[in-house]
Design a protein around this motif. Structure first.
Motif, PDB file in Angstrom:
ATOM      1  N   ALA A 117       0.820  -1.215   0.000  1.00  0.00           N
ATOM      2  CA  ALA A 117       0.000   0.000   0.000  1.00  0.00           C
ATOM      3  C   ALA A 117       0.851   1.261   0.000  1.00  0.00           C
ATOM      4  CB  ALA A 117      -0.939  -0.001   1.202  1.00  0.00           C
ATOM      5  N   SER A 118       2.104   1.167   0.477  1.00  0.00           N
ATOM      6  CA  SER A 118       2.960   2.361   0.495  1.00  0.00           C
ATOM      7  C   SER A 118       3.494   2.700  -0.893  1.00  0.00           C
ATOM      8  CB  SER A 118       4.136   2.148   1.454  1.00  0.00           C
ATOM      9  OG  SER A 118       4.950   1.071   1.024  1.00  0.00           O
ATOM     10  N   SER A 119       3.250   1.794  -1.851  1.00  0.00           N
ATOM     11  CA  SER A 119       3.636   2.090  -3.237  1.00  0.00           C
ATOM     12  C   SER A 119       2.705   3.157  -3.803  1.00  0.00           C
ATOM     13  CB  SER A 119       3.551   0.821  -4.093  1.00  0.00           C
ATOM     14  OG  SER A 119       3.678   1.129  -5.457  1.00  0.00           O
ATOM     15  N   GLY A 120       3.257   4.046  -4.617  1.00  0.00           N
ATOM     16  CA  GLY A 120       2.458   5.127  -5.185  1.00  0.00           C
ATOM     17  C   GLY A 120       1.607   4.718  -6.364  1.00  0.00           C
ATOM     18  N   THR A 121       1.653   3.460  -6.779  1.00  0.00           N
ATOM     19  CA  THR A 121       0.948   3.022  -7.987  1.00  0.00           C
ATOM     20  C   THR A 121      -0.475   2.575  -7.724  1.00  0.00           C
ATOM     21  OG1 THR A 121       1.790   0.765  -7.700  1.00  0.00           O
ATOM     22  CG2 THR A 121       3.126   2.294  -9.012  1.00  0.00           C
ATOM     23  N   HIS A 122      -0.880   2.412  -6.457  1.00  0.00           N
ATOM     24  CA  HIS A 122      -2.198   1.858  -6.159  1.00  0.00           C
ATOM     25  C   HIS A 122      -3.251   2.963  -6.066  1.00  0.00           C
ATOM     26  CE1 HIS A 122      -0.906  -2.259  -5.508  1.00  0.00           C
ATOM     27  NE2 HIS A 122       0.111  -1.808  -4.789  1.00  0.00           N
ATOM     28  N   GLU A 123      -4.430   2.632  -6.544  1.00  0.00           N
ATOM     29  CA  GLU A 123      -5.570   3.534  -6.435  1.00  0.00           C
ATOM     30  C   GLU A 123      -6.203   3.395  -5.047  1.00  0.00           C
ATOM     31  OE1 GLU A 123      -6.369   5.687  -8.714  1.00  0.00           O
ATOM     32  OE2 GLU A 123      -4.886   4.972 -10.178  1.00  0.00           O
TER      33      GLU A 123
ATOM     34  N   GLN B  40       4.474  12.188  13.220  1.00  0.00           N
ATOM     35  CA  GLN B  40       4.238  13.316  12.310  1.00  0.00           C
ATOM     36  C   GLN B  40       3.698  12.735  11.011  1.00  0.00           C
ATOM     37  OE1 GLN B  40       7.412  15.785  10.263  1.00  0.00           O
ATOM     38  NE2 GLN B  40       6.732  17.252  11.835  1.00  0.00           N
ATOM     39  N   VAL B  41       2.431  12.980  10.761  1.00  0.00           N
ATOM     40  CA  VAL B  41       1.770  12.370   9.602  1.00  0.00           C
ATOM     41  C   VAL B  41       1.091  13.452   8.765  1.00  0.00           C
ATOM     42  CG1 VAL B  41       1.366  10.190  10.809  1.00  0.00           C
ATOM     43  CG2 VAL B  41      -0.368  11.988  10.906  1.00  0.00           C
ATOM     44  N   ARG B  42       0.685  13.051   7.564  1.00  0.00           N
ATOM     45  CA  ARG B  42      -0.026  13.954   6.661  1.00  0.00           C
ATOM     46  C   ARG B  42      -1.481  13.528   6.577  1.00  0.00           C
ATOM     47  NH1 ARG B  42       2.345  14.662   1.031  1.00  0.00           N
ATOM     48  NH2 ARG B  42       1.288  16.680   1.153  1.00  0.00           N
TER      49      ARG B  42
ATOM     50  N   HIS C 197      -0.018   7.621   0.074  1.00  0.00           N
ATOM     51  CA  HIS C 197       1.318   7.056  -0.092  1.00  0.00           C
ATOM     52  C   HIS C 197       2.191   7.367   1.126  1.00  0.00           C
ATOM     53  CE1 HIS C 197       5.294   6.219  -1.621  1.00  0.00           C
ATOM     54  NE2 HIS C 197       5.619   7.500  -1.502  1.00  0.00           N
ATOM     55  N   THR C 198       2.226   8.649   1.510  1.00  0.00           N
ATOM     56  CA  THR C 198       3.059   9.023   2.649  1.00  0.00           C
ATOM     57  C   THR C 198       2.532   8.432   3.952  1.00  0.00           C
ATOM     58  OG1 THR C 198       1.802  11.091   2.907  1.00  0.00           O
ATOM     59  CG2 THR C 198       3.801  11.153   1.551  1.00  0.00           C
ATOM     60  N   ARG C 199       1.198   8.333   4.072  1.00  0.00           N
ATOM     61  CA  ARG C 199       0.614   7.799   5.302  1.00  0.00           C
ATOM     62  C   ARG C 199       0.989   6.316   5.481  1.00  0.00           C
ATOM     63  NH1 ARG C 199      -3.556  10.479   8.436  1.00  0.00           N
ATOM     64  NH2 ARG C 199      -3.796   9.208  10.302  1.00  0.00           N
ATOM     65  N   PHE C 200       0.855   5.533   4.432  1.00  0.00           N
ATOM     66  CA  PHE C 200       1.204   4.113   4.513  1.00  0.00           C
ATOM     67  C   PHE C 200       2.711   3.935   4.677  1.00  0.00           C
ATOM     68  CE2 PHE C 200      -3.049   3.263   2.779  1.00  0.00           C
ATOM     69  CZ  PHE C 200      -3.397   2.139   3.516  1.00  0.00           C
ATOM     70  N   TYR C 201       3.474   4.750   3.981  1.00  0.00           N
ATOM     71  CA  TYR C 201       4.933   4.637   4.093  1.00  0.00           C
ATOM     72  C   TYR C 201       5.378   4.944   5.519  1.00  0.00           C
ATOM     73  CZ  TYR C 201       9.876   5.219   3.039  1.00  0.00           C
ATOM     74  OH  TYR C 201      11.241   5.085   3.036  1.00  0.00           O
ATOM     75  N   HIS C 202       4.790   5.983   6.105  1.00  0.00           N
ATOM     76  CA  HIS C 202       5.110   6.308   7.493  1.00  0.00           C
ATOM     77  C   HIS C 202       4.687   5.179   8.421  1.00  0.00           C
ATOM     78  CE1 HIS C 202       5.419   8.591  11.240  1.00  0.00           C
ATOM     79  NE2 HIS C 202       4.204   8.149  11.527  1.00  0.00           N
TER      80      HIS C 202
END
Length: 491
Positions: A101-107, A172-174, A400-405
């Motif tokens: 899910a942290s990949s930017g390719t998913h809708e 610290q999240v977005r 993307h940033t939320r899952f990556y974090h």
């Protein structure tokens, strides 16, 4: 010295009695296979045997303790395996989906599907925390009749909870808000947050020492932009959003946040699937004051500071320890609050709810908004499409940033579980080693006890045969003496 007939008879009977006593003792040793029948037979052997029996009894009890403790730990180990070490272990599966899910390719739809799958494994973690052995919950500390994760609603019950939070829990999240008027692009925020594990907490009952708590709704425009200091009190400000259980703070407040801080809040009617306050926190149950006039025609009010009736639950020092040797104890249990921690529960739940409740604009509302602004025809279509495209880009970026974090945060939570599993494994290894030593001691002391008190049958039978021969010889000798005495009397 003159030897009389009575002396002869008395000595003969005494000797025969000693022979009979000796033979009887040997017969009892053979029949019972024990060298001594009573302590007076051989006080030294008896004292030694009593000491051996005491040691054997202690050893057997320690072995029983070890077996019981190992069975308890085996139940805990099975739960850890389902969390960590199996191919489809719950934490591993959640981690895989966070990576994807942290990949930017998913809708958005793809990520919603992943969240739905993660919720299943989230529920599996709760199930593993409710592991039982002999009808007792193994991760509940001393409250073995209480499930760590509630499997039913605790209706009509309320608890004042003391929870420890600290600087290491701040994330610290977005995020963003999609607020009226419809048609305006969502505001994207970067903010500092600590997630609480419960929803709907009364902000009036939330006490954070040294801070001013301001209740906010997720629909408030300034919910995610708190000021650093309350001008009236001079205290740093924390925004509390009951709908999401979020404590929002300014960057300066986050930087100066204490390493450890005890906060207090009240939870009414805890729900199924939530952490059990009795197991997870230092808490007290509160009741109603039915004599208090609320001033609106009703009676009764919550009194969290001075409750009418209380029962306090303390989760400190809930290590279940078994004695494996004199003054040598080993902890056999692990605690749910140190495995599926309140922080892990709250962080995962916050992520799931954020994605599931993402405030994406309704294209019809956007179209109506631009119509009101005077757009018509192709211009209207272009503006709506541009707006929806821009919003989708913002959504993708934030997700993307939320899952990556969350991937990094979850890794730290998983490390905590791994550490507890390692601790359990080391204690299990220690019990296994002690069990082997106890089994060897049991064999050794059993052999010593046998050598100390068991009859050597071959030797005893030989001595019995010799005693019988001596007894028969004594009878024959005395028969001859009696015959001679009778002849002398007749003379």
């Amino acid at each position: 010295m003159r030897v009389t007939n009575s002396m002869i008879y008395g000595n003969s009977l005494n000797n025969i009695w000693r022979n009979v006593k000796h033979i009887n003792g040997l017969a009892q040793q053979i029949e019972t296979t024990k060298r001594i029948q009573r302590p007076s037979d051989d006080p030294i052997l008896a004292a030694r045997a009593m000491r051996y029996r005491t040691i054997l009894s202690e050893t057997e009890q320690f072995l029983s303790n070890a077996n019981s403790g190992m069975a308890w730990m085996d139940a805990s180990e099975a739960a850890f395996m389902n969390l960590l070490n199996e191919n489809d272990a719950a934490l591993q599966e959640i981690n895989r989906r966070l990576v994807a899910a942290s990949s930017g390719t998913h809708e958005l739809a793809d990520r919603l599907a992943m969240v739905k799958e993660m919720r299943e494994f989230f529920d599996q973690i709760s199930l593993e925390m409710n592991q039982t052995y002999m009808g007792r919950f193994v991760f509940s500390g001393f409250y073995t009749n209480q499930p760590p994760i509630l499997n039913t609603d605790m209706t009509d019950r309320s608890f004042v909870i003391t929870q420890q939070i600290g600087r290491n829990q701040i994330q610290q999240v977005r995020s963003f808000q999609n607020m009226p008027p419809d048609g305006r692009l969502p505001e994207v925020y970067t903010f500092n947050v600590i997630n609480l594990p419960y929803r709907g907490v009364d902000s009036d009952a939330l006490e954070i020492p040294g801070f001013t708590v301001i209740r906010r709704s997720i629909h408030d425009e300034d919910a995610y932009t708190p000021t650093a200091t309350d001008e009236s009190t001079g205290l740093p400000v924390i925004h509390f959003i009951p709908e999401t259980g979020e404590l929002i703070m300014h960057a300066d407040t986050a930087e100066g946040f204490p390493r450890s801080l005890d906060i207090q809040y009240r939870v009414d009617n805890p729900k199924k699937g939530e952490p059990n306050p009795i197991v997870y926190f230092h808490t007290r149950e509160v009741g109603w004051n039915n004599t208090h006039d609320n001033g609106d025609g009703t009676f009764g009010a919550w009194l969290p500071l001075e409750p009418v009736s209380t029962h306090t639950y303390n989760t400190d020092g809930h290590q279940i320890r078994i004695e494996m040797a004199p003054s040598n104890h080993i902890t056999i249990n692990s605690l749910a609050k140190e495995i599926f921690t309140p922080a892990m529960y709250a962080d995962l739940l916050a992520l799931f709810e954020f994605v599931e409740n993402l405030p994406v604009s309704d294209p019809r509302a956007v179209e109506a908004y631009f119509k009101d602004l005077g757009y018509v025809g192709q211009n209207l279509t272009d503006e709506v499409n541009k707006f929806m495209s821009d919003e989708a880009a913002r959504v993708q970026d934030v997700l993307h940033t939320r899952f990556y974090h969350m991937l990094g945060v979850f890794s730290r939570h998983k490390d905590i579980v791994q550490r507890e599993h390692t601790s359990l494994g080391s204690r299990m290894n220690r019990i296994e080693m002690i069990s082997v030593r106890l089994e060897e001691e049991e064999i050794n002391y059993t052999a010593l006890l046998s050598a100390n008190e068991d009859t050597q049958l071959q030797e005893a039978i030989m001595r019995l045969n010799a005693g019988e021969a001596a007894f028969n010889a004594a009878l024959r000798a005395n028969a001859m003496i009696v015959q001679l005495s009778l002849v002398n009397f007749l003379r």
